[in-house]
Design a protein around this motif. Structure first.
Motif, PDB file in Angstrom:
ATOM      1  N   SER A   1      -3.697  19.291  10.373  1.00 41.77           N
ATOM      2  CA  SER A   1      -3.237  19.776   9.207  1.00 41.77           C
ATOM      3  C   SER A   1      -4.078  20.612   9.545  1.00 41.77           C
ATOM      4  O   SER A   1      -4.584  21.240  10.170  1.00 41.77           O
ATOM      5  CB  SER A   1      -2.595  18.695   7.794  1.00 41.77           C
ATOM      6  N   ALA A   2      -3.220  22.170   8.239  1.00 41.66           N
ATOM      7  CA  ALA A   2      -4.486  22.988   7.726  1.00 41.66           C
ATOM      8  C   ALA A   2      -4.349  23.420   5.997  1.00 41.66           C
ATOM      9  O   ALA A   2      -3.300  22.770   5.365  1.00 41.66           O
ATOM     10  CB  ALA A   2      -3.029  24.369   7.937  1.00 41.66           C
ATOM     11  N   PHE A   3      -5.168  23.090   5.374  1.00 41.87           N
ATOM     12  CA  PHE A   3      -5.779  23.110   4.695  1.00 41.87           C
ATOM     13  C   PHE A   3      -6.141  24.701   4.791  1.00 41.87           C
ATOM     14  O   PHE A   3      -7.020  24.934   4.985  1.00 41.87           O
ATOM     15  CB  PHE A   3      -6.663  22.399   4.919  1.00 41.87           C
ATOM     16  N   ILE A   4      -5.875  25.533   2.856  1.00 40.75           N
ATOM     17  CA  ILE A   4      -6.692  26.415   2.561  1.00 40.75           C
ATOM     18  C   ILE A   4      -8.103  26.538   1.833  1.00 40.75           C
ATOM     19  O   ILE A   4      -7.940  25.377   0.711  1.00 40.75           O
ATOM     20  CB  ILE A   4      -5.670  27.168   1.479  1.00 40.75           C
ATOM     21  N   ALA A   5      -8.765  26.013   2.287  1.00 36.32           N
ATOM     22  CA  ALA A   5     -10.315  26.423   1.832  1.00 36.32           C
ATOM     23  C   ALA A   5     -11.075  27.637   0.895  1.00 36.32           C
ATOM     24  O   ALA A   5     -11.060  28.418   1.750  1.00 36.32           O
ATOM     25  CB  ALA A   5     -11.469  25.848   3.120  1.00 36.32           C
ATOM     26  N   GLU A   6     -11.790  27.419   0.513  1.00 38.34           N
ATOM     27  CA  GLU A   6     -12.124  28.903  -0.503  1.00 38.34           C
ATOM     28  C   GLU A   6     -13.886  28.766  -0.323  1.00 38.34           C
ATOM     29  O   GLU A   6     -14.239  27.441  -0.368  1.00 38.34           O
ATOM     30  CB  GLU A   6     -11.690  28.395  -2.016  1.00 38.34           C
ATOM     31  N   LYS A   7     -13.893  29.864   0.194  1.00 39.13           N
ATOM     32  CA  LYS A   7     -15.296  30.221   0.104  1.00 39.13           C
ATOM     33  C   LYS A   7     -16.037  30.074  -1.735  1.00 39.13           C
ATOM     34  O   LYS A   7     -15.762  29.766  -2.119  1.00 39.13           O
ATOM     35  CB  LYS A   7     -16.112  31.585  -0.619  1.00 39.13           C
ATOM     36  N   GLY A   8     -17.239  29.150  -1.899  1.00 34.31           N
ATOM     37  CA  GLY A   8     -17.336  28.252  -3.026  1.00 34.31           C
ATOM     38  C   GLY A   8     -17.259  26.757  -3.188  1.00 34.31           C
ATOM     39  O   GLY A   8     -18.130  26.341  -4.115  1.00 34.31           O
ATOM     40  N   MET A   9     -16.596  26.819  -2.450  1.00 38.27           N
ATOM     41  CA  MET A   9     -16.108  25.380  -2.540  1.00 38.27           C
ATOM     42  C   MET A   9     -16.685  24.331  -2.245  1.00 38.27           C
ATOM     43  O   MET A   9     -17.675  25.291  -1.247  1.00 38.27           O
ATOM     44  CB  MET A   9     -14.487  25.119  -1.458  1.00 38.27           C
ATOM     45  N   GLN A  10     -17.432  23.009  -3.123  1.00 41.34           N
ATOM     46  CA  GLN A  10     -18.763  22.324  -2.351  1.00 41.34           C
ATOM     47  C   GLN A  10     -18.142  22.338  -0.687  1.00 41.34           C
ATOM     48  O   GLN A  10     -17.354  21.788  -0.350  1.00 41.34           O
ATOM     49  CB  GLN A  10     -18.898  21.191  -3.571  1.00 41.34           C
ATOM     50  N   GLY A  11     -19.214  21.765   0.121  1.00 38.40           N
ATOM     51  CA  GLY A  11     -19.498  21.879   1.527  1.00 38.40           C
ATOM     52  C   GLY A  11     -19.281  22.911   2.193  1.00 38.40           C
ATOM     53  O   GLY A  11     -18.842  22.867   3.746  1.00 38.40           O
ATOM     54  N   TYR A  12     -18.607  24.205   2.117  1.00 39.14           N
ATOM     55  CA  TYR A  12     -18.269  25.297   3.161  1.00 39.14           C
ATOM     56  C   TYR A  12     -18.833  26.237   3.163  1.00 39.14           C
ATOM     57  O   TYR A  12     -19.440  26.723   1.907  1.00 39.14           O
ATOM     58  CB  TYR A  12     -16.590  25.565   1.969  1.00 39.14           C
TER      59      TYR A  12
END
Ligand SMILES: Cc1cc2nc3c(=O)[nH]c(=O)nc-3n(C[C@H](O)[C@H](O)[C@H](O)COP(=O)(O)OP(=O)(O)OC[C@H]3O[C@@H](n4cnc5c(N)ncnc54)[C@H](O)[C@@H]3O)c2cc1C
Length: 381
Positions: A179-190
């Motif tokens: 699957s594909a996800f939109i991750a954001e800088k600042g999200m916990q664990g990124y």
């Protein structure tokens, strides 16, 4: 068949060339030396709407499409392949949201992406999966109202500077499903990890993205569950390879211009070397590579804009133009003699930059696999 650019496209080329000459050219060597692109450059590109070119107008974009995008990349790469590389990947990061994003996702991200307020990348590659994306080890685990992602992406353009990344992950409960996800800088664990020191494309940011129990809300799943490979291959196949073609075309032009100039000035035996047939033949070969790259690249982009299949055409243009860029850059260095390998002349940079275009968005071997599949289908009798 009409091979002319329209008036709007010609104006865009003029604007991109002006930006490249006035803003980039004076800083190209500084970018090379510092291995960093100053943030003002991105701001200047945002002001000129270069991030917005493929974004539909209803989300704040120009809605001009892929021929227009290729024009911008070609002009920028003529002066700085590193800056063109970054811009090409920011467009690549925007594309999956345009094509597969929900209405909420489009409204949330596209206007800011078009305005260059935030930057996007696509993170597929891992140490265990480059040419074969099914080899990746990043996992996504459903957890309450979202997903927990773990893994490390490598060689990601914009790893440090991108604000959002489209991440390909395999589902931990069914490793054959991606699957594909939109991750954001600042999200916990990124977080971003190490930055690569490359032989070329200096200034373009290439590095790791690390996901450690990174919590992604369920509304950041991109497309349908299990659509990750389709989303990734569509983005790389139709936008990543198009972008690399544009970058290669600009670099080839730069090599030809530098060579014509040098050959006209370098005097041997009382006459400029441009009078030598051996030098002219090299220039002719370079010109043929440029013309062929441009014909293939802009044709594939026109097919994309017309909504026609263009996967094999972009694989062909990517393969041809990036290999051509290496050939042409080598010839440019040869024409310069020893000067071609000295820092004082830009052609050594062009050769290093050209080499890095081959693995980016898929190696030549992988392009040949795509082309071969098409040949065997299209020409089966
Ligand atoms: C400057 C740069 C920027 C990049 N930016 C990004 C990015 O933003 N996001 C991202 O996800 N990735 C990015 N990449 C990664 C890029 O997509 C990969 O490098 C590329 O897909 C090749 O993978 P690999 O390097 O692991 O090589 P490998 O897959 O390990 O390949 C090694 C060799 O084997 C050959 N090979 C592999 N499979 C086959 C086959 N089936 N048949 C024949 N030969 C084969 C290859 O052609 C190559 O010669 C970037 C790479 C570079 C260099």
């Amino acid at each position: 068949m009409d091979f002319r650019f329209n008036e709007e496209q010609e104006m865009l080329r003029k604007a991109a060339r002006e930006f490249a000459e006035e803003v980039l050219a004076p800083r190209a060597e500084e970018i090379e030396e510092n291995d960093e692109i100053p943030t003002e450059i991105f701001k200047e590109m945002a002001e000129r709407d270069f991030f917005a070119v493929t974004v539909p107008e209803e989300y704040g974009g120009l809605g001009l499409g892929h021929v227009a995008r290729m024009i911008i990349l070609e002009e920028i790469s003529r002066v700085s392949a590193a800056v063109a590389m970054m811009l090409q990947v920011f467009h690549l990061g925007i594309h999956p949201l345009i094509t597969f994003g929900s209405e909420e996702q489009k409204q949330k991200y596209l206007p800011d992406l078009a305005a260059g307020k935030i930057l996007a990348t696509v993170a597929i590659t891992e140490a265990t999966g480059g040419s074969d994306p099914t080899g990746i080890q990043t996992t996504a685990r459903p957890d309450g109202d979202g997903y927990i992602l773990n893994g490390r992406k490598v060689f990601i353009t914009g790893a440090k500077v991108a604000d959002i990344a489209v991440i390909l992950a395999k589902m931990n409960d069914d490793p054959g499903v991606f699957s594909a996800f939109i991750a954001e800088k600042g999200m916990q664990g990124y977080r971003s990890g190490r930055t690569e020191v490359k032989m070329g494309l200096k200034g373009s940011d290439t590095g790791d993205i690390i996901l450690e129990d990174c919590r992604i809300p369920k509304e950041n799943l991109l497309g349908n569950p299990g659509a990750g490979l389709k989303i990734s291959l569509n983005a790389v196949g139709e936008v990543g390879r198009a972008g690399m073609t544009g970058c290669a075309m600009g670099l080839i032009t730069a090599c030809i211009e530098a060579s014509v100039s040098f050959a006209g000035q370098r005097v041997l035996g009382g006459k400029p070397i441009s009078k030598l047939q051996g030098i002219q033949w090299k220039l002719a070969e370079m010109f043929a590579d440029l013309e062929a790259s441009r014909l293939m690249g802009y044709r594939a982009a026109a097919l994309k804009d017309a909504g026609q299949p263009c996967d094999a055409e972009f694989a062909t243009s990517k393969y041809f133009s990036c290999e051509a860029a290496v050939r042409v850059a080598k010839l440019a260095c040869d024409i310069h003699g020893a000067y071609g390998y000295m820092k004082e002349y830009p052609v050594q940079r062009y050769l290093r930059d050209a080499h890095l275009m081959i693995p980016s968005a898929g190696t030549s071997d992988i392009m040949k696999l795509v082309m071969a599949r098409t040949v065997m289908k299209r020409y089966a009798v």
